[in-house]
Write a protein that holds these residues in place. Structure first.
Motif, PDB file in Angstrom:
ATOM      1  N   TYR A 258       3.673  10.759 -20.188  1.00 29.61           N
ATOM      2  CA  TYR A 258       3.407  10.601 -21.612  1.00 29.61           C
ATOM      3  C   TYR A 258       3.801   9.204 -22.088  1.00 29.61           C
ATOM      4  O   TYR A 258       3.042   8.534 -22.796  1.00 29.61           O
ATOM      5  CB  TYR A 258       4.146  11.678 -22.413  1.00 29.61           C
ATOM      6  N   LEU A 259       4.980   8.743 -21.686  1.00 27.51           N
ATOM      7  CA  LEU A 259       5.443   7.414 -22.101  1.00 27.51           C
ATOM      8  C   LEU A 259       4.557   6.307 -21.523  1.00 27.51           C
ATOM      9  O   LEU A 259       4.276   5.319 -22.211  1.00 27.51           O
ATOM     10  CB  LEU A 259       6.899   7.199 -21.681  1.00 27.51           C
ATOM     11  N   ALA A 260       4.119   6.459 -20.295  1.00 29.24           N
ATOM     12  CA  ALA A 260       3.246   5.444 -19.684  1.00 29.24           C
ATOM     13  C   ALA A 260       1.924   5.341 -20.448  1.00 29.24           C
ATOM     14  O   ALA A 260       1.382   4.249 -20.604  1.00 29.24           O
ATOM     15  CB  ALA A 260       2.997   5.773 -18.216  1.00 29.24           C
ATOM     16  N   LYS A 261       1.435   6.475 -20.925  1.00 26.54           N
ATOM     17  CA  LYS A 261       0.171   6.460 -21.689  1.00 26.54           C
ATOM     18  C   LYS A 261       0.372   5.914 -23.091  1.00 26.54           C
ATOM     19  O   LYS A 261      -0.409   5.087 -23.557  1.00 26.54           O
ATOM     20  CB  LYS A 261      -0.417   7.871 -21.753  1.00 26.54           C
TER      21      LYS A 261
ATOM     22  N   GLN B 247       2.516   5.386 -12.174  1.00 32.27           N
ATOM     23  CA  GLN B 247       3.794   4.875 -12.676  1.00 32.27           C
ATOM     24  C   GLN B 247       4.806   6.007 -12.797  1.00 32.27           C
ATOM     25  O   GLN B 247       5.969   5.863 -12.395  1.00 32.27           O
ATOM     26  CB  GLN B 247       3.602   4.196 -14.024  1.00 32.27           C
ATOM     27  N   ALA B 248       4.373   7.140 -13.323  1.00 34.26           N
ATOM     28  CA  ALA B 248       5.289   8.265 -13.535  1.00 34.26           C
ATOM     29  C   ALA B 248       5.863   8.780 -12.224  1.00 34.26           C
ATOM     30  O   ALA B 248       7.069   9.027 -12.130  1.00 34.26           O
ATOM     31  CB  ALA B 248       4.564   9.388 -14.286  1.00 34.26           C
ATOM     32  N   ILE B 249       5.032   8.944 -11.193  1.00 35.02           N
ATOM     33  CA  ILE B 249       5.534   9.504  -9.939  1.00 35.02           C
ATOM     34  C   ILE B 249       6.544   8.570  -9.290  1.00 35.02           C
ATOM     35  O   ILE B 249       7.508   9.001  -8.668  1.00 35.02           O
ATOM     36  CB  ILE B 249       4.379   9.877  -8.975  1.00 35.02           C
ATOM     37  N   ARG B 250       6.368   7.275  -9.466  1.00 30.74           N
ATOM     38  CA  ARG B 250       7.307   6.305  -8.886  1.00 30.74           C
ATOM     39  C   ARG B 250       8.618   6.212  -9.665  1.00 30.74           C
ATOM     40  O   ARG B 250       9.615   5.736  -9.137  1.00 30.74           O
ATOM     41  CB  ARG B 250       6.645   4.929  -8.816  1.00 30.74           C
TER      42      ARG B 250
END
Length: 192
Positions: free
Chosen positions: A121-124, A137-140
């Protein structure tokens, strides 16, 4: 370690402070008719346990001092359960089949799932990334991905299905994020 004609499994077992044996989960891969891996191994790990009516994070140390009669004290560096499980499984897999697995699979659950949903959510919204890039990005950024990267599984395919309203915590609140998140982690240079 257990092997049947259908699967190869490595179960992770520990003792709690009262010397009771507890399962911390397992890594497993299905086998084909020739006894070779069919697909990628997946892990189901339990990173918290209830001890004396209180929940605690599983902590692995080189040694433990249990002499005080209270809660044991870890000696040496703390090793995260996921890091330990991946390293042990990859080693045993290589010993049994001659090579480490080329991929590791997993379905995000519990805190891994919530942490991914929050980071996605934050990355988007904050970083303005498209869904694919936000998922990468989230998975990393979560422990699930960081431990796989550290073990050499640094290329990810993230499959997300359906969205649901989830409380992502203070400062974010309820947001629509992926509900089902499956991840395939490939060894360096291994993505088809």
């Amino acid at each position: 370690m257990r092997e049947t004609p259908e699967s190869f499994e490595l179960e992770f077992v520990a003792k709690d402070p009262d010397s009771n044996e507890v399962s911390l989960g397992k890594g497993a891969v299905r086998l084909d008719d020739q006894g070779q891996p069919k697909g990628a191994p997946s892990f189901t790990l339990v990173a918290t346990m209830t001890v004396r009516n209180a929940d605690h994070s599983v902590q692995i140390f080189d040694d433990v001092d249990a002499s005080s009669g209270a809660m044991p004290t870890g000696i040496g560096d703390r090793i995260p359960l996921t890091q330990h499980a991946i390293a042990r499984y990859v080693d045993r897999h290589a010993s049994r089949f001659g090579t480490p697995p080329t991929t590791l699979e997993g379905r995000l659950a519990w805190s891994n799932k919530l942490n991914f949903q929050r980071e996605f959510y934050l990355a988007k919204t904050r970083d303005g990334l498209a869904e694919y890039d936000a998922a990468q990005q989230a998975i990393r950024r979560i422990s699930f991905g960081r431990h796989r990267v550290a073990a050499g599984y640094d290329q990810f395919v993230v499959n997300m299905k359906m969205k649901e309203l989830v409380d992502l915590g203070p400062g974010i609140g309820k947001q629509r994020v992926p509900r089902d998140i499956e991840v395939i982690a490939y060894r360096t240079g291994g993505v088809p």
